[in-house]
Motif scaffolding. Structure first.
Motif, PDB file in Angstrom:
ATOM      1  N   VAL A  81      -9.132   1.774   2.693  1.00 21.95           N
ATOM      2  CA  VAL A  81      -8.244   2.845   2.248  1.00 21.95           C
ATOM      3  C   VAL A  81      -7.368   2.375   1.088  1.00 21.95           C
ATOM      4  O   VAL A  81      -7.237   3.063   0.066  1.00 21.95           O
ATOM      5  CB  VAL A  81      -7.364   3.340   3.416  1.00 21.95           C
ATOM      6  CG1 VAL A  81      -6.308   4.324   2.921  1.00 21.95           C
ATOM      7  CG2 VAL A  81      -8.232   3.999   4.488  1.00 21.95           C
ATOM      8  N   VAL A  82      -6.771   1.190   1.228  1.00 23.83           N
ATOM      9  CA  VAL A  82      -5.873   0.669   0.194  1.00 23.83           C
ATOM     10  C   VAL A  82      -6.624   0.456  -1.115  1.00 23.83           C
ATOM     11  O   VAL A  82      -6.122   0.796  -2.197  1.00 23.83           O
ATOM     12  CB  VAL A  82      -5.216  -0.648   0.661  1.00 23.83           C
ATOM     13  CG1 VAL A  82      -4.481  -1.322  -0.490  1.00 23.83           C
ATOM     14  CG2 VAL A  82      -4.262  -0.383   1.815  1.00 23.83           C
ATOM     15  N   GLU A  83      -7.828  -0.105  -1.037  1.00 29.37           N
ATOM     16  CA  GLU A  83      -8.619  -0.349  -2.244  1.00 29.37           C
ATOM     17  C   GLU A  83      -8.965   0.962  -2.936  1.00 29.37           C
ATOM     18  O   GLU A  83      -8.926   1.062  -4.170  1.00 29.37           O
ATOM     19  CB  GLU A  83      -9.901  -1.110  -1.872  1.00 29.37           C
ATOM     20  CG  GLU A  83     -10.709  -1.590  -3.061  1.00 29.37           C
ATOM     21  CD  GLU A  83      -9.956  -2.557  -3.957  1.00 29.37           C
ATOM     22  OE1 GLU A  83     -10.171  -2.510  -5.187  1.00 29.37           O
ATOM     23  OE2 GLU A  83      -9.143  -3.344  -3.433  1.00 29.37           O
ATOM     24  N   THR A  84      -9.294   1.976  -2.159  1.00 34.00           N
ATOM     25  CA  THR A  84      -9.637   3.276  -2.736  1.00 34.00           C
ATOM     26  C   THR A  84      -8.415   3.932  -3.367  1.00 34.00           C
ATOM     27  O   THR A  84      -8.518   4.584  -4.412  1.00 34.00           O
ATOM     28  CB  THR A  84     -10.227   4.203  -1.655  1.00 34.00           C
ATOM     29  OG1 THR A  84     -11.347   3.560  -1.043  1.00 34.00           O
ATOM     30  CG2 THR A  84     -10.693   5.516  -2.258  1.00 34.00           C
ATOM     31  N   MET A  85      -7.256   3.754  -2.751  1.00 35.22           N
ATOM     32  CA  MET A  85      -6.024   4.343  -3.278  1.00 35.22           C
ATOM     33  C   MET A  85      -5.698   3.816  -4.679  1.00 35.22           C
ATOM     34  O   MET A  85      -5.022   4.483  -5.459  1.00 35.22           O
ATOM     35  CB  MET A  85      -4.854   4.049  -2.339  1.00 35.22           C
ATOM     36  CG  MET A  85      -4.946   4.699  -0.973  1.00 35.22           C
ATOM     37  SD  MET A  85      -4.570   6.452  -0.979  1.00 35.22           S
ATOM     38  CE  MET A  85      -2.793   6.437  -1.224  1.00 35.22           C
ATOM     39  N   LYS A  86      -6.179   2.621  -5.008  1.00 33.42           N
ATOM     40  CA  LYS A  86      -5.883   2.008  -6.307  1.00 33.42           C
ATOM     41  C   LYS A  86      -6.748   2.572  -7.431  1.00 33.42           C
ATOM     42  O   LYS A  86      -6.463   2.342  -8.606  1.00 33.42           O
ATOM     43  CB  LYS A  86      -6.099   0.491  -6.231  1.00 33.42           C
ATOM     44  CG  LYS A  86      -5.162  -0.234  -5.284  1.00 33.42           C
ATOM     45  CD  LYS A  86      -5.515  -1.712  -5.223  1.00 33.42           C
ATOM     46  CE  LYS A  86      -4.634  -2.462  -4.239  1.00 33.42           C
ATOM     47  NZ  LYS A  86      -5.021  -3.896  -4.131  1.00 33.42           N
ATOM     48  N   GLN A  87      -7.815   3.283  -7.075  1.00 37.49           N
ATOM     49  CA  GLN A  87      -8.751   3.782  -8.075  1.00 37.49           C
ATOM     50  C   GLN A  87      -8.119   4.895  -8.920  1.00 37.49           C
ATOM     51  O   GLN A  87      -7.274   5.652  -8.447  1.00 37.49           O
ATOM     52  CB  GLN A  87     -10.017   4.314  -7.398  1.00 37.49           C
ATOM     53  CG  GLN A  87     -10.741   3.308  -6.524  1.00 37.49           C
ATOM     54  CD  GLN A  87     -11.269   2.125  -7.307  1.00 37.49           C
ATOM     55  OE1 GLN A  87     -11.842   2.286  -8.382  1.00 37.49           O
ATOM     56  NE2 GLN A  87     -11.085   0.937  -6.767  1.00 37.49           N
ATOM     57  N   GLU A  88      -8.566   4.975 -10.184  1.00 38.78           N
ATOM     58  CA  GLU A  88      -8.108   6.044 -11.079  1.00 38.78           C
ATOM     59  C   GLU A  88      -8.947   7.288 -10.813  1.00 38.78           C
ATOM     60  O   GLU A  88      -9.895   7.592 -11.530  1.00 38.78           O
ATOM     61  CB  GLU A  88      -8.236   5.597 -12.540  1.00 38.78           C
ATOM     62  CG  GLU A  88      -7.296   4.471 -12.936  1.00 38.78           C
ATOM     63  CD  GLU A  88      -5.832   4.911 -12.915  1.00 38.78           C
ATOM     64  OE1 GLU A  88      -5.575   6.111 -13.159  1.00 38.78           O
ATOM     65  OE2 GLU A  88      -4.967   4.066 -12.653  1.00 38.78           O
ATOM     66  N   MET A  89      -8.592   8.002  -9.761  1.00 35.03           N
ATOM     67  CA  MET A  89      -9.331   9.195  -9.349  1.00 35.03           C
ATOM     68  C   MET A  89      -8.348  10.251  -8.875  1.00 35.03           C
ATOM     69  O   MET A  89      -7.177   9.959  -8.611  1.00 35.03           O
ATOM     70  CB  MET A  89     -10.288   8.875  -8.189  1.00 35.03           C
ATOM     71  CG  MET A  89     -11.342   7.845  -8.454  1.00 35.03           C
ATOM     72  SD  MET A  89     -12.273   7.518  -6.924  1.00 35.03           S
ATOM     73  CE  MET A  89     -13.530   6.408  -7.530  1.00 35.03           C
TER      74      MET A  89
END
Length: 218
Positions: A80-88
């Motif tokens: 979840v944390v890694e995905t939250m960092k994405q520019e999306m």
């Protein structure tokens, strides 16, 4: 580092690697056979070690399951944390989390975090054990919960998600859609492929919370 320190470091690394193998074997047994059918004997055989060695790491089967839940919860939080960092956008992030959770179900050793947790949490027989675990991982649960709620709230603000639906309801539906209880029979009986299942369930969920469905909730 002196020779004694090197030996201790190697011994600790071997202990950690052995513990990881035990947890992987336990995860496989839990997903395939369930808690009550899983035995320490089969885990020892799967890893290729003596049963007494398994007990050195985990004195009781309950301790093994608790450690596995904590490990999987941590892995899920990392996802979840890694995905939250994405520019999306908020929707793209939530879709990515949704898709990864399904795909991870296929390869247990790659960390099928949420499906295993849901299996355990949905087990009536394991409620006392789960209650004990919840006290130890409450912060992990809260952090995951807060991250996903943030995504849903962000999606409402940007007009991606229905702002009439309570975010807690949307989050509850999210978890129910990725539950193994909803798809194991379909995959097991080969009624649908995993790719199609991901596509259809993702479509149903995100259509149900999309902003353009607001009139259906009035």
């Amino acid at each position: 580092m002196n020779s004694e320190g090197v030996r201790q470091s190697l011994k600790e690394r071997q202990r950690q690697e052995r513990e990881m193998l035990i947890l992987q074997a336990a995860e496989k047994a839990l997903m395939e056979r369930g808690y009550h059918e899983m035995s320490m004997d089969e885990i020892a055989v799967e890893v290729g070690i003596a049963k007494s060695t398994v007990y050195l790491h985990f004195p009781k089967k309950e301790d093994l399951v608790v450690a596995l839940i904590e490990q999987k919860m941590t892995q899920f939080l990392s996802l979840v944390v890694e995905t939250m960092k994405q520019e999306m956008s908020a929707r793209e992030k939530l879709e990515l989390i949704f898709q990864r959770l399904y795909l991870q179900r296929v390869a247990l050793t790659k960390g099928a975090s949420l499906p295993l947790l849901i299996n355990l949490y949905n087990s009536t027989d394991l409620r006392p054990l789960v209650t004990k675990v919840e006290g130890r991982i409450r912060e992990l649960v809260k952090t995951i919960h807060d991250h996903l709620l943030t995504l849903l709230e962000e999606g409402q603000k940007t007009g991606e998600f229905d702002n009439v639906l309570p975010v807690e309801v949307m989050l509850g539906c999210f978890f129910s859609m990725v539950s193994p209880l909803t798809y194991e029979r379909l995959i097991g009986e080969r009624q649908t492929s995993l790719d199609d299942l991901v596509k259809y369930t993702k479509c149903m969920y995100f259509k149900s919370i999309a902003a353009n469905t607001q009139s259906a909730c009035d």
